[in-house]
Design a protein around this motif. Structure first.
Motif, PDB file in Angstrom:
ATOM      1  N   ILE A 188      14.805   3.899   1.984  1.00 13.64           N
ATOM      2  CA  ILE A 188      14.702   4.180   3.415  1.00 13.64           C
ATOM      3  C   ILE A 188      13.554   5.165   3.626  1.00 13.64           C
ATOM      4  O   ILE A 188      13.443   6.165   2.906  1.00 13.64           O
ATOM      5  CB  ILE A 188      16.018   4.756   3.963  1.00 13.64           C
ATOM      6  N   PHE A 189      12.713   4.871   4.599  1.00 10.74           N
ATOM      7  CA  PHE A 189      11.538   5.694   4.880  1.00 10.74           C
ATOM      8  C   PHE A 189      11.608   6.244   6.298  1.00 10.74           C
ATOM      9  O   PHE A 189      12.110   5.581   7.213  1.00 10.74           O
ATOM     10  CB  PHE A 189      10.250   4.873   4.750  1.00 10.74           C
ATOM     11  N   LYS A 190      11.097   7.435   6.468  1.00 11.40           N
ATOM     12  CA  LYS A 190      10.782   7.975   7.791  1.00 11.40           C
ATOM     13  C   LYS A 190       9.264   8.022   7.868  1.00 11.40           C
ATOM     14  O   LYS A 190       8.631   8.866   7.255  1.00 11.40           O
ATOM     15  CB  LYS A 190      11.363   9.367   7.984  1.00 11.40           C
ATOM     16  N   SER A 191       8.693   7.084   8.605  1.00  5.62           N
ATOM     17  CA  SER A 191       7.251   6.846   8.578  1.00  5.62           C
ATOM     18  C   SER A 191       6.842   6.536   7.138  1.00  5.62           C
ATOM     19  O   SER A 191       7.283   5.552   6.585  1.00  5.62           O
ATOM     20  CB  SER A 191       6.491   8.032   9.165  1.00  5.62           C
ATOM     21  N   ASP A 192       6.038   7.398   6.489  1.00  6.11           N
ATOM     22  CA  ASP A 192       5.628   7.128   5.108  1.00  6.11           C
ATOM     23  C   ASP A 192       6.280   8.094   4.120  1.00  6.11           C
ATOM     24  O   ASP A 192       5.792   8.275   3.014  1.00  6.11           O
ATOM     25  CB  ASP A 192       4.102   7.205   4.992  1.00  6.11           C
ATOM     26  N   ARG A 193       7.411   8.695   4.510  1.00  2.64           N
ATOM     27  CA  ARG A 193       8.127   9.629   3.636  1.00  2.64           C
ATOM     28  C   ARG A 193       9.488   9.055   3.252  1.00  2.64           C
ATOM     29  O   ARG A 193      10.181   8.462   4.090  1.00  2.64           O
ATOM     30  CB  ARG A 193       8.302  10.968   4.347  1.00  2.64           C
ATOM     31  N   ILE A 194       9.879   9.223   2.000  1.00  2.00           N
ATOM     32  CA  ILE A 194      11.145   8.683   1.509  1.00  2.00           C
ATOM     33  C   ILE A 194      12.298   9.582   1.954  1.00  2.00           C
ATOM     34  O   ILE A 194      12.231  10.800   1.823  1.00  2.00           O
ATOM     35  CB  ILE A 194      11.137   8.574  -0.028  1.00  2.00           C
ATOM     36  N   CYS A 249       6.692  17.947   2.386  1.00  2.00           N
ATOM     37  CA  CYS A 249       6.557  17.235   3.662  1.00  2.00           C
ATOM     38  C   CYS A 249       5.573  16.072   3.611  1.00  2.00           C
ATOM     39  O   CYS A 249       5.516  15.282   4.550  1.00  2.00           O
ATOM     40  CB  CYS A 249       6.144  18.219   4.760  1.00  2.00           C
ATOM     41  N   THR A 250       4.794  15.941   2.559  1.00  4.42           N
ATOM     42  CA  THR A 250       3.880  14.804   2.449  1.00  4.42           C
ATOM     43  C   THR A 250       4.564  13.552   1.915  1.00  4.42           C
ATOM     44  O   THR A 250       4.056  12.453   2.103  1.00  4.42           O
ATOM     45  CB  THR A 250       2.706  15.149   1.522  1.00  4.42           C
ATOM     46  N   THR A 251       5.731  13.713   1.263  1.00  7.73           N
ATOM     47  CA  THR A 251       6.358  12.581   0.581  1.00  7.73           C
ATOM     48  C   THR A 251       7.841  12.438   0.878  1.00  7.73           C
ATOM     49  O   THR A 251       8.345  11.318   0.976  1.00  7.73           O
ATOM     50  CB  THR A 251       6.186  12.716  -0.951  1.00  7.73           C
ATOM     51  N   LEU A 252       8.559  13.544   1.052  1.00  6.29           N
ATOM     52  CA  LEU A 252      10.018  13.515   1.110  1.00  6.29           C
ATOM     53  C   LEU A 252      10.526  13.887   2.489  1.00  6.29           C
ATOM     54  O   LEU A 252       9.833  14.532   3.278  1.00  6.29           O
ATOM     55  CB  LEU A 252      10.596  14.494   0.082  1.00  6.29           C
ATOM     56  N   PHE A 253      11.769  13.466   2.749  1.00  8.04           N
ATOM     57  CA  PHE A 253      12.407  13.832   4.020  1.00  8.04           C
ATOM     58  C   PHE A 253      13.915  13.733   3.892  1.00  8.04           C
ATOM     59  O   PHE A 253      14.435  12.853   3.211  1.00  8.04           O
ATOM     60  CB  PHE A 253      11.949  12.918   5.161  1.00  8.04           C
ATOM     61  N   TYR A 293       0.831  -1.207   0.000  1.00  7.47           N
ATOM     62  CA  TYR A 293       0.000   0.000   0.000  1.00  7.47           C
ATOM     63  C   TYR A 293       0.863   1.253   0.000  1.00  7.47           C
ATOM     64  O   TYR A 293       0.559   2.242  -0.680  1.00  7.47           O
ATOM     65  CB  TYR A 293      -0.917  -0.004   1.223  1.00  7.47           C
ATOM     66  N   LEU A 294       1.978   1.221   0.753  1.00  2.00           N
ATOM     67  CA  LEU A 294       2.861   2.379   0.826  1.00  2.00           C
ATOM     68  C   LEU A 294       3.439   2.715  -0.541  1.00  2.00           C
ATOM     69  O   LEU A 294       3.425   3.873  -0.972  1.00  2.00           O
ATOM     70  CB  LEU A 294       3.990   2.093   1.819  1.00  2.00           C
ATOM     71  N   PHE A 295       3.894   1.712  -1.264  1.00  2.00           N
ATOM     72  CA  PHE A 295       4.490   1.954  -2.575  1.00  2.00           C
ATOM     73  C   PHE A 295       3.431   2.335  -3.612  1.00  2.00           C
ATOM     74  O   PHE A 295       3.696   3.124  -4.522  1.00  2.00           O
ATOM     75  CB  PHE A 295       5.261   0.713  -3.046  1.00  2.00           C
ATOM     76  N   GLU A 296       2.232   1.802  -3.483  1.00  2.00           N
ATOM     77  CA  GLU A 296       1.178   2.116  -4.445  1.00  2.00           C
ATOM     78  C   GLU A 296       0.688   3.552  -4.300  1.00  2.00           C
ATOM     79  O   GLU A 296       0.233   4.168  -5.269  1.00  2.00           O
ATOM     80  CB  GLU A 296       0.004   1.146  -4.267  1.00  2.00           C
ATOM     81  N   THR A 297       0.762   4.094  -3.097  1.00  2.00           N
ATOM     82  CA  THR A 297       0.229   5.442  -2.856  1.00  2.00           C
ATOM     83  C   THR A 297       1.293   6.526  -2.957  1.00  2.00           C
ATOM     84  O   THR A 297       0.963   7.708  -2.812  1.00  2.00           O
ATOM     85  CB  THR A 297      -0.412   5.506  -1.460  1.00  2.00           C
ATOM     86  N   LEU A 298       2.550   6.162  -3.196  1.00  2.00           N
ATOM     87  CA  LEU A 298       3.583   7.179  -3.327  1.00  2.00           C
ATOM     88  C   LEU A 298       3.369   7.991  -4.609  1.00  2.00           C
ATOM     89  O   LEU A 298       3.264   7.423  -5.693  1.00  2.00           O
ATOM     90  CB  LEU A 298       4.968   6.526  -3.371  1.00  2.00           C
ATOM     91  N   PRO A 299       3.321   9.308  -4.527  1.00  2.00           N
ATOM     92  CA  PRO A 299       3.138  10.146  -5.736  1.00  2.00           C
ATOM     93  C   PRO A 299       4.456  10.371  -6.470  1.00  2.00           C
ATOM     94  O   PRO A 299       4.811  11.497  -6.824  1.00  2.00           O
ATOM     95  CB  PRO A 299       2.579  11.445  -5.146  1.00  2.00           C
ATOM     96  N   ILE A 300       5.194   9.287  -6.705  1.00  2.00           N
ATOM     97  CA  ILE A 300       6.492   9.358  -7.379  1.00  2.00           C
ATOM     98  C   ILE A 300       6.501   8.326  -8.489  1.00  2.00           C
ATOM     99  O   ILE A 300       6.077   7.176  -8.293  1.00  2.00           O
ATOM    100  CB  ILE A 300       7.650   9.100  -6.401  1.00  2.00           C
ATOM    101  N   SER A 301       6.994   8.707  -9.657  1.00  2.00           N
ATOM    102  CA  SER A 301       7.009   7.797 -10.791  1.00  2.00           C
ATOM    103  C   SER A 301       8.016   6.668 -10.571  1.00  2.00           C
ATOM    104  O   SER A 301       8.959   6.795  -9.780  1.00  2.00           O
ATOM    105  CB  SER A 301       7.369   8.565 -12.074  1.00  2.00           C
ATOM    106  N   ASP A 302       7.816   5.563 -11.286  1.00  2.00           N
ATOM    107  CA  ASP A 302       8.717   4.410 -11.160  1.00  2.00           C
ATOM    108  C   ASP A 302      10.150   4.751 -11.552  1.00  2.00           C
ATOM    109  O   ASP A 302      11.098   4.318 -10.874  1.00  2.00           O
ATOM    110  CB  ASP A 302       8.187   3.245 -12.001  1.00  2.00           C
ATOM    111  N   PRO A 303      10.384   5.504 -12.652  1.00  2.00           N
ATOM    112  CA  PRO A 303      11.770   5.871 -12.978  1.00  2.00           C
ATOM    113  C   PRO A 303      12.450   6.677 -11.874  1.00  2.00           C
ATOM    114  O   PRO A 303      13.632   6.480 -11.595  1.00  2.00           O
ATOM    115  CB  PRO A 303      11.628   6.693 -14.264  1.00  2.00           C
ATOM    116  N   LYS A 304      11.710   7.581 -11.239  1.00  6.99           N
ATOM    117  CA  LYS A 304      12.297   8.368 -10.161  1.00  6.99           C
ATOM    118  C   LYS A 304      12.580   7.493  -8.937  1.00  6.99           C
ATOM    119  O   LYS A 304      13.623   7.665  -8.271  1.00  6.99           O
ATOM    120  CB  LYS A 304      11.359   9.515  -9.790  1.00  6.99           C
TER     121      LYS A 304
END
Length: 242
Positions: free
Chosen positions: A117-123, A152-156, A53-64
């Motif tokens: 590597i994730f901090k909670s649900d942020r990469i 702050c919703t996706t990155l860290f 679920y975490l990977f499916e909801t990430l707003p980041i493209s597969d190449p990135k």
């Protein structure tokens, strides 16, 4: 949910205490022994679902994502961080390597999954990609607050908010087109038709003494008088005499 995926290392000392020495009996000590394998299997399934679920909801493209994986694998500090996430953190801050010391305060929120590597649900973004990510965050020349909310919703990474503020502040395009405070246009007062018809007055201090200044709007002629005190009665009487 993410915190449930983490595995902590504890040194546990188990001491048997006879039931006759326990004043209050807990319910678990009276339950029948059950097979723990189904529970472990169920937890494993829940963990797999959470990661998926975490990977499916990430707003980041597969190449990135692939680029972030590659940079994570090639970044020394990220690999050291991965090692401590999997193997366990030292008990004291001074035992933590300097490379990852800035991650110490949020070590309990870090996890590793599928090369990231994730901090909670942020990469967590490696150092080699941070400048590029900053440019992408500010690509639309949004304000500091808007860039904060986007990132702050996706990155860290440690110091990310400070880096975003510097990036926006140093943007020449934003500085050129930023909203400026409206300048108040000067409004000239109408010139009176007779002397002393309209006056302006003010009180000022000079050399430790109080004075009242009266200026005629028509001739711009000033009069200055010394005040014994600044009470309203004294000021009014002095102006009337002027």
């Amino acid at each position: 949910m993410i915190l449930e995926l983490q595995c902590y290392r504890y040194d546990i000392d188990i001491i048997h205490r006879p039931g006759k020495d326990i004043p209050v009996t807990d319910c678990l000590s009276r339950k029948l022994i059950i097979n723990a394998k189904p529970i472990k299997d169920e937890l494993a399934k829940k963990a797999d679902v959470a990661v998926h679920y975490l990977f499916e909801t990430l707003p980041i493209s597969d190449p990135k994502l692939a680029e972030i994986r590659t940079c994570t694998a090639n970044d020394e500090s990220m690999q050291v961080l991965k090692h401590f996430i999997i193997s366990g953190w030292p008990s004291q801050c001074r035992e933590c390597p300097e490379l990852i010391l800035d991650h110490w305060n949020h070590r309990d929120k870090l996890m590793y999954a599928d090369g990231l590597i994730f901090k909670s649900d942020r990469i967590v973004i490696p150092k080699t990609l941070r400048q590029e990510i900053l440019l992408q965050i500010h690509a639309g020349h949004f304000s500091v607050e808007k860039c904060h909310s986007r990132a702050c919703t996706t990155l860290f990474w440690p110091g990310m908010i400070s880096d975003i503020e510097k990036s926006v502040t140093n943007c020449s395009t934003c500085q050129m087109h930023q909203n400026m405070k409206q300048k108040e246009t000067m409004i000239s007062h109408p010139i009176p038709s007779l002397p002393w018809q309209v006056i302006a007055s003010d009180i000022f201090n000079f050399d430790g003494k109080e004075y009242v200044l009266v200026v005629d709007y028509y001739s711009k002629y000033p009069e200055v008088d010394h005040l014994s005190d600044t009470r309203s009665r004294t000021v009014i009487n002095n102006i009337k005499e002027s």
